[in-house]
Design a protein around this motif. Structure first.
Motif, short mmCIF file in Angstrom:
data_model
loop_
_atom_site.label_atom_id
_atom_site.label_comp_id
_atom_site.label_asym_id
_atom_site.label_seq_id
_atom_site.Cartn_x
_atom_site.Cartn_y
_atom_site.Cartn_z
N SER A 10 -5.63 -3.88 1.56
CA SER A 10 -6.22 -2.69 1.14
C SER A 10 -7.69 -2.47 0.82
O SER A 10 -8.52 -3.75 0.88
N VAL B 39 -6.31 0.63 4.96
CA VAL B 39 -6.23 -0.74 4.86
C VAL B 39 -6.95 -1.23 5.95
O VAL B 39 -7.42 -0.69 7.09
N ALA C 147 -2.80 5.38 2.47
CA ALA C 147 -3.86 4.41 1.97
C ALA C 147 -4.77 3.76 3.19
O ALA C 147 -4.08 3.82 4.32
N PRO D 35 0.84 -1.05 0.00
CA PRO D 35 -0.06 -0.07 0.08
C PRO D 35 0.89 1.26 0.05
O PRO D 35 1.80 1.18 0.51
#
Ligand SMILES: [Zn+2]
Length: 107
Positions: free
Chosen positions: A103, A90, A88, A84
């Motif tokens: 993700s 997750v 980002a 990632p």
């Protein structure tokens, strides 16, 4: 996978800090008066790395991410799938003794 997934954290009953790992005293005040607490399982990647020569028992590339969960709890997780990018989102889950991150699909 959804935004309402939870992960078990520990909640310190003395200072109300939430933390991982769940076994052990409060990292802030040292109290052992801690109870299970269901925190949000979706967090933001603070940093991610990829080990090409991982420890014994792991396959290369071994991807790791430092994730900050919504309850401001930080956890180092093994990444399933592509690495990632920083920032980002997750979803983290516990798998035996380790934490795994994957993700989140875009909404
Ligand atoms: Zn505490």
């Amino acid at each position: 996978m959804s935004g309402s997934a939870t992960i078990e954290l520990s909640l310190c009953r003395s200072c109300h800090t939430r933390f991982l790992p769940t076994d052990g005293p409060c990292p802030k005040c040292g109290s052992v008066d801690c109870v299970p607490y269901a925190g949000g399982a979706v967090g933001k990647v603070l940093a991610a790395t990829e080990l090409l020569v991982p420890a014994t028992g792991w396959q290369a590339p071994h991807r790791l991410a430092l994730v900050e969960l919504t309850d401001a709890v930080r956890v180092l997780a093994v990444v399933d799938g592509p690495s990632p990018s920083q920032g980002a989102l997750v979803e983290v889950r516990k798998d035996g003794e380790i934490y795994r991150a994957r993700s989140e699909p875009s909404p």
